[in-house]
Design a protein around this motif. Sequence first.
Motif, PDB file in Angstrom:
ATOM      1  N   THR A  65       0.762  -1.086  -0.030  1.00  0.00           N
ATOM      2  CA  THR A  65      -0.060   0.002  -0.044  1.00  0.00           C
ATOM      3  C   THR A  65       0.758   1.105  -0.125  1.00  0.00           C
ATOM      4  O   THR A  65       1.969   1.317   0.776  1.00  0.00           O
ATOM      5  CB  THR A  65      -0.919   0.065   1.250  1.00  0.00           C
ATOM      6  OG1 THR A  65      -1.634  -1.173   1.497  1.00  0.00           O
ATOM      7  CG2 THR A  65      -1.953   1.222   1.304  1.00  0.00           C
ATOM      8  N   ARG A  66       0.469   2.245  -0.830  1.00  0.00           N
ATOM      9  CA  ARG A  66       1.343   3.599  -0.994  1.00  0.00           C
ATOM     10  C   ARG A  66       0.492   4.684  -0.510  1.00  0.00           C
ATOM     11  O   ARG A  66      -0.842   4.630  -0.767  1.00  0.00           O
ATOM     12  CB  ARG A  66       1.709   3.666  -2.340  1.00  0.00           C
ATOM     13  CG  ARG A  66       2.569   2.534  -2.830  1.00  0.00           C
ATOM     14  CD  ARG A  66       3.167   2.758  -4.001  1.00  0.00           C
ATOM     15  NE  ARG A  66       3.903   1.649  -4.662  1.00  0.00           N
ATOM     16  CZ  ARG A  66       5.141   1.593  -4.597  1.00  0.00           C
ATOM     17  NH1 ARG A  66       5.940   2.686  -4.357  1.00  0.00           N
ATOM     18  NH2 ARG A  66       5.927   0.640  -5.233  1.00  0.00           N
ATOM     19  N   ASP A  67       1.140   5.693  -0.078  1.00  0.00           N
ATOM     20  CA  ASP A  67       0.206   6.827   0.281  1.00  0.00           C
ATOM     21  C   ASP A  67       0.141   7.606  -1.147  1.00  0.00           C
ATOM     22  O   ASP A  67       0.469   7.197  -2.178  1.00  0.00           O
ATOM     23  CB  ASP A  67       0.975   7.787   1.335  1.00  0.00           C
ATOM     24  CG  ASP A  67       2.256   8.335   0.728  1.00  0.00           C
ATOM     25  OD1 ASP A  67       2.649   8.231  -0.679  1.00  0.00           O
ATOM     26  OD2 ASP A  67       3.047   9.062   1.649  1.00  0.00           O
ATOM     27  N   ALA A  68      -0.717   8.815  -1.209  1.00  0.00           N
ATOM     28  CA  ALA A  68      -1.216   9.502  -2.025  1.00  0.00           C
ATOM     29  C   ALA A  68       0.082   9.902  -3.036  1.00  0.00           C
ATOM     30  O   ALA A  68      -0.063  10.055  -4.142  1.00  0.00           O
ATOM     31  CB  ALA A  68      -1.950  10.709  -1.782  1.00  0.00           C
ATOM     32  N   SER A  69       1.229  10.001  -2.355  1.00  0.00           N
ATOM     33  CA  SER A  69       2.345  10.554  -3.050  1.00  0.00           C
ATOM     34  C   SER A  69       3.271   9.402  -3.659  1.00  0.00           C
ATOM     35  O   SER A  69       4.230   9.550  -4.437  1.00  0.00           O
ATOM     36  CB  SER A  69       3.307  11.425  -2.320  1.00  0.00           C
ATOM     37  OG  SER A  69       3.963  10.608  -1.195  1.00  0.00           O
ATOM     38  N   GLN A  71       4.563   6.611  -1.918  1.00  0.00           N
ATOM     39  CA  GLN A  71       5.635   6.245  -1.027  1.00  0.00           C
ATOM     40  C   GLN A  71       4.907   4.935  -0.094  1.00  0.00           C
ATOM     41  O   GLN A  71       3.744   5.037   0.062  1.00  0.00           O
ATOM     42  CB  GLN A  71       6.075   7.278   0.141  1.00  0.00           C
ATOM     43  CG  GLN A  71       6.684   8.401  -0.474  1.00  0.00           C
ATOM     44  CD  GLN A  71       8.043   7.846  -1.144  1.00  0.00           C
ATOM     45  OE1 GLN A  71       8.848   7.271  -0.603  1.00  0.00           O
ATOM     46  NE2 GLN A  71       8.343   8.386  -2.261  1.00  0.00           N
ATOM     47  N   VAL A  73       3.898   2.555   2.598  1.00  0.00           N
ATOM     48  CA  VAL A  73       3.548   2.752   3.805  1.00  0.00           C
ATOM     49  C   VAL A  73       3.063   1.280   4.669  1.00  0.00           C
ATOM     50  O   VAL A  73       3.100   1.343   5.642  1.00  0.00           O
ATOM     51  CB  VAL A  73       2.434   3.720   4.072  1.00  0.00           C
ATOM     52  CG1 VAL A  73       2.572   5.130   3.517  1.00  0.00           C
ATOM     53  CG2 VAL A  73       1.039   3.514   3.464  1.00  0.00           C
ATOM     54  N   ASP A  74       2.927   0.366   3.993  1.00  0.00           N
ATOM     55  CA  ASP A  74       2.541  -0.914   4.569  1.00  0.00           C
ATOM     56  C   ASP A  74       2.834  -1.996   3.462  1.00  0.00           C
ATOM     57  O   ASP A  74       2.494  -1.930   2.188  1.00  0.00           O
ATOM     58  CB  ASP A  74       1.016  -0.949   4.654  1.00  0.00           C
ATOM     59  CG  ASP A  74       0.684  -2.379   5.351  1.00  0.00           C
ATOM     60  OD1 ASP A  74       1.000  -2.708   6.379  1.00  0.00           O
ATOM     61  OD2 ASP A  74      -0.373  -2.821   4.533  1.00  0.00           O
TER      62      ASP A  74
END
Length: 101
Positions: A65-69, A71, A73-74
Motif C-alpha cells: 500500500t502506498r500513500d497518495a504521493s 511512498q 506505507v504498508d
Amino acid sequence: MKSSTIEMHRVLDREPVSLELPWVPQAIGKRLANADLATRDTFLIIENDCDVSLGHAGLRIERLTRDASGQPVDFEYLYFRRDAFQCRLRIDREKIPRNKR
C-alpha cells in the motif's frame, strides 16, 4: 525433503499475464521441468504423471500500500480461507486528458 522451483510464465492471447514460482518436491520438479507447461496443466501433470492426489490449497495475497504521493506505507502477506471469502479486485484506470486520447 529436497525441493525444486520452476519458473512458469502464463500467457493469454500471446500476452504475458502471470509468473509462477512454485516450490515442489524434487521428484515432482523433475517431471515439471521436462513437461510442456505451455500446453499442459501443472495440476494434471502432478495428478496423472506423478500419481499424486491433490487435496486443497489456500490463497495468499501480497499487498503493498502506498500513500497518495506514491511512498510505500504498508507491506503484508494476506492468507484467506477459500471457503470464507470471495475475491474482488478494483483497478483504477489512469486518467488520460481528452486532448491526448
